[in-house]
Design a protein around this motif. Structure first.
Motif, mmCIF file in Angstrom:
data_model
loop_
_atom_site.group_PDB
_atom_site.id
_atom_site.type_symbol
_atom_site.label_atom_id
_atom_site.label_comp_id
_atom_site.label_asym_id
_atom_site.label_seq_id
_atom_site.Cartn_x
_atom_site.Cartn_y
_atom_site.Cartn_z
ATOM 1 N N GLY A 18 -40.096 -18.295 -1.721
ATOM 2 C CA GLY A 18 -39.593 -19.561 -2.275
ATOM 3 C C GLY A 18 -40.085 -20.741 -1.446
ATOM 4 N N THR A 24 -42.077 -23.103 -1.971
ATOM 5 C CA THR A 24 -42.553 -24.304 -2.673
ATOM 6 C C THR A 24 -41.571 -25.475 -2.603
ATOM 7 N N ARG A 81 -38.389 -27.952 -0.595
ATOM 8 C CA ARG A 81 -38.396 -28.876 0.558
ATOM 9 C C ARG A 81 -38.431 -28.106 1.874
ATOM 10 N N GLY A 129 -39.329 -24.900 2.397
ATOM 11 C CA GLY A 129 -40.551 -24.099 2.541
ATOM 12 C C GLY A 129 -41.752 -24.942 2.924
ATOM 13 N N SER A 156 -43.932 -17.816 -4.249
ATOM 14 C CA SER A 156 -43.193 -18.481 -5.324
ATOM 15 C C SER A 156 -42.965 -17.464 -6.441
ATOM 16 N N ARG A 157 -42.062 -17.788 -7.371
ATOM 17 C CA ARG A 157 -41.967 -16.950 -8.567
ATOM 18 C C ARG A 157 -43.213 -17.128 -9.412
ATOM 19 N N ARG A 192 -47.356 -22.393 -9.120
ATOM 20 C CA ARG A 192 -46.546 -23.346 -8.332
ATOM 21 C C ARG A 192 -46.870 -23.223 -6.844
ATOM 22 N N CYS A 244 -36.564 -18.808 1.878
ATOM 23 C CA CYS A 244 -36.391 -20.255 1.658
ATOM 24 C C CYS A 244 -35.861 -20.568 0.262
ATOM 25 N N PRO A 282 -32.599 -21.094 -2.537
ATOM 26 C CA PRO A 282 -31.183 -21.460 -2.452
ATOM 27 C C PRO A 282 -30.329 -20.213 -2.236
ATOM 28 N N PHE A 283 -29.247 -20.335 -1.437
ATOM 29 C CA PHE A 283 -28.441 -19.159 -1.069
ATOM 30 C C PHE A 283 -27.957 -18.408 -2.310
ATOM 31 N N HIS A 336 -29.451 -17.685 -4.882
ATOM 32 C CA HIS A 336 -30.477 -16.821 -5.475
ATOM 33 C C HIS A 336 -31.063 -15.836 -4.462
ATOM 34 N N THR A 377 -33.277 -12.452 -5.489
ATOM 35 C CA THR A 377 -34.665 -12.475 -4.999
ATOM 36 C C THR A 377 -34.956 -11.212 -4.190
ATOM 37 N N VAL A 381 -28.308 -21.763 3.551
ATOM 38 C CA VAL A 381 -27.018 -22.343 3.935
ATOM 39 C C VAL A 381 -26.116 -22.361 2.693
ATOM 40 N N LYS A 392 -30.914 -23.249 10.478
ATOM 41 C CA LYS A 392 -29.983 -23.591 9.394
ATOM 42 C C LYS A 392 -29.535 -25.045 9.457
ATOM 43 N N PRO A 419 -33.002 -30.424 9.436
ATOM 44 C CA PRO A 419 -33.395 -30.911 8.113
ATOM 45 C C PRO A 419 -34.861 -30.583 7.794
ATOM 46 N N ALA A 420 -35.102 -30.191 6.562
ATOM 47 C CA ALA A 420 -36.461 -29.856 6.122
ATOM 48 C C ALA A 420 -37.417 -31.022 6.371
HETATM 49 N N1 LIG Z 1 -33.517 -28.806 2.570
HETATM 50 C C1 LIG Z 1 -33.074 -28.735 3.839
HETATM 51 O O1 LIG Z 1 -33.043 -29.739 4.588
HETATM 52 C C2 LIG Z 1 -32.639 -27.391 4.406
HETATM 53 C C3 LIG Z 1 -32.332 -27.283 5.762
HETATM 54 C C4 LIG Z 1 -31.919 -26.038 6.261
HETATM 55 C C5 LIG Z 1 -31.839 -24.939 5.409
HETATM 56 N N2 LIG Z 1 -32.143 -25.097 4.087
HETATM 57 C C6 LIG Z 1 -32.033 -23.938 3.196
HETATM 58 O O2 LIG Z 1 -33.336 -23.611 2.749
HETATM 59 C C7 LIG Z 1 -33.276 -23.045 1.439
HETATM 60 C C8 LIG Z 1 -34.229 -23.817 0.533
HETATM 61 O O3 LIG Z 1 -33.848 -25.156 0.494
HETATM 62 P P1 LIG Z 1 -34.678 -26.193 -0.400
HETATM 63 O O4 LIG Z 1 -34.076 -27.515 -0.153
HETATM 64 O O5 LIG Z 1 -36.142 -25.989 -0.179
HETATM 65 O O6 LIG Z 1 -34.272 -25.659 -1.862
HETATM 66 P P2 LIG Z 1 -34.982 -25.849 -3.280
HETATM 67 O O7 LIG Z 1 -36.106 -26.827 -3.150
HETATM 68 O O8 LIG Z 1 -33.905 -26.122 -4.255
HETATM 69 O O9 LIG Z 1 -35.534 -24.391 -3.606
HETATM 70 C C9 LIG Z 1 -36.536 -23.750 -2.856
HETATM 71 C C10 LIG Z 1 -37.333 -22.832 -3.745
HETATM 72 O O10 LIG Z 1 -36.528 -21.747 -4.204
HETATM 73 C C11 LIG Z 1 -37.098 -21.237 -5.392
HETATM 74 N N3 LIG Z 1 -36.053 -20.981 -6.378
HETATM 75 C C12 LIG Z 1 -35.315 -21.903 -7.053
HETATM 76 N N4 LIG Z 1 -34.478 -21.284 -7.910
HETATM 77 C C13 LIG Z 1 -34.708 -19.951 -7.764
HETATM 78 C C14 LIG Z 1 -34.175 -18.795 -8.403
HETATM 79 N N5 LIG Z 1 -33.259 -18.876 -9.386
HETATM 80 N N6 LIG Z 1 -34.640 -17.587 -8.012
HETATM 81 C C15 LIG Z 1 -35.582 -17.477 -7.050
HETATM 82 N N7 LIG Z 1 -36.150 -18.544 -6.425
HETATM 83 C C16 LIG Z 1 -35.702 -19.760 -6.789
HETATM 84 C C17 LIG Z 1 -38.066 -22.283 -5.930
HETATM 85 O O11 LIG Z 1 -39.386 -21.781 -5.771
HETATM 86 P P3 LIG Z 1 -40.279 -21.317 -7.040
HETATM 87 O O12 LIG Z 1 -39.782 -22.064 -8.250
HETATM 88 O O13 LIG Z 1 -41.634 -21.750 -6.641
HETATM 89 O O14 LIG Z 1 -40.096 -19.856 -7.109
HETATM 90 C C18 LIG Z 1 -37.835 -23.478 -5.017
HETATM 91 O O15 LIG Z 1 -38.998 -24.240 -4.780
HETATM 92 C C19 LIG Z 1 -31.823 -23.182 0.969
HETATM 93 O O16 LIG Z 1 -31.178 -21.945 1.096
HETATM 94 C C20 LIG Z 1 -31.227 -24.198 1.929
HETATM 95 O O17 LIG Z 1 -29.840 -23.981 2.159
HETATM 96 C C21 LIG Z 1 -32.542 -26.280 3.566
#
Ligand SMILES: NC(=O)c1ccc[n+]([C@@H]2O[C@H](COP(=O)([O-])OP(=O)(O)OC[C@H]3O[C@@H](n4cnc5c(N)ncnc54)[C@H](OP(=O)(O)O)[C@@H]3O)[C@@H](O)[C@H]2O)c1
Length: 223
Positions: free
Chosen positions: A13, A15, A17, A19, A37-38, A42, A75, A77-78, A80, A84, A103, A141, A144-145
């Motif tokens: 995952g 792709t 923020r 990742g 990615s799925r 992408r 990477c 969302p928790f 999913h 996954t 998270v 955890k 910030p991304a």
């Molecule tokens: N953003 C932050 O600042 C931050 C900081 C610390 C930890 N985190 C953790 O990091 C993880 C990702 O955060 P994010 O902000 O990058 O989230 P996001 O952009 O919402 O999702 C990340 C990727 O997950 C994949 N995804 C979405 N729905 C899915 C599903 N139903 N099944 C399988 N894959 C799916 C998508 O990739 P594809 O569509 O390409 O498959 C998407 O690009 C989360 O668990 C978050 O809690 C985030």
């Protein structure tokens, strides 16, 4: 024996923020990467968007990333994570390491809310569904991304790393120590994630209250 940076790291995952931020930081630290990615398309778009940082980054579907990388960051969302992992049981390689960054916080209605996991934490939830032969750590955890992706800025904070074995924690820490300005601290078994994941919610609340974006943690009293 190949150098640590020659064994590709896979981003499941990758792709989103988190990742892409992580990909920039890991690439700057010299690692070769596979963004999963799925959809391979992408993943290709995400790699293309990394521009110059994309030198040693490949695009793949999640199954290929899982099969080919010795170390994986989860990477998605928790909510999913389970599906996954379950969808790729056969792709995981024995002896590989998965580092969970998920998270369990939801933003429904604009309010950050902690989501109680039956296993106690998102990390323990992931461990429950991961094949036994895969080692697991949890890290990053509360960083910030956006900061991970801002590779010219040192992270200037601590990160707390827990895991299912000393070996898993050591392997994760060896990777994170290559990030400038980051001190990775071994906090023991995976159940430490129950605290760490709540610390992320605390950081989000502090960000909102003080109208900042980059609250993170620094421990004192540890040499
Ligand atoms: N953003 C932050 O600042 C931050 C900081 C610390 C930890 N985190 C953790 O990091 C993880 C990702 O955060 P994010 O902000 O990058 O989230 P996001 O952009 O919402 O999702 C990340 C990727 O997950 C994949 N995804 C979405 N729905 C899915 C599903 N139903 N099944 C399988 N894959 C799916 C998508 O990739 P594809 O569509 O390409 O498959 C998407 O690009 C989360 O668990 C978050 O809690 C985030």
């Amino acid at each position: 024996m190949p150098a640590m940076t020659d064994v590709p790291i896979g981003l499941i995952g990758g792709t989103g923020r988190e990742g892409t931020g992580l990909a920039r930081r890991l690439a700057r630290a010299g690692f070769s990467l596979v963004i999963g990615s799925r959809s391979t398309e992408r993943a290709r778009e995400a790699v293309a968007a990394l521009g110059d940082a994309a030198g040693r980054i490949e695009a793949a579907d999640n199954a290929t990333a899982i099969r080919t990388a010795g170390v994986l960051f989860l990477c998605v969302p928790f909510s999913h994570a389970r599906t996954t992992i379950e969808a790729h049981q056969d792709a995981f390689q024995p002896g590989s390491l998965l580092i969970d960054v998920t998270v369990p916080v939801s933003f429904e209605g604009g309010k950050p809310t902690f989501v109680e996991m039956p296993e106690g934490s998102a990390a323990e939830h992931v461990r429950r569904y991961l094949p036994e032969a895969v080692r697991m750590a949890a890290a990053l955890k509360a960083i910030p991304a956006r900061m991970l992706g801002d590779v010219d800025a040192p992270l200037d904070c601590d990160d707390f790393v827990c895991g299912d074995s000393a070996e898993a924690r050591d392997r994760a820490i060896a990777i994170l120590q290559r990030f400038p300005g980051l001190r990775a601290i071994d906090v023991g078994a995976l159940d430490a994630a129950r605290v760490l994941e709540r610390m992320t919610l605390l950081a989000i609340r502090i960000n909102r209250r003080y109208k900042v974006h980059d609250t993170r943690f620094r421990l004192v009293g540890l040499p």
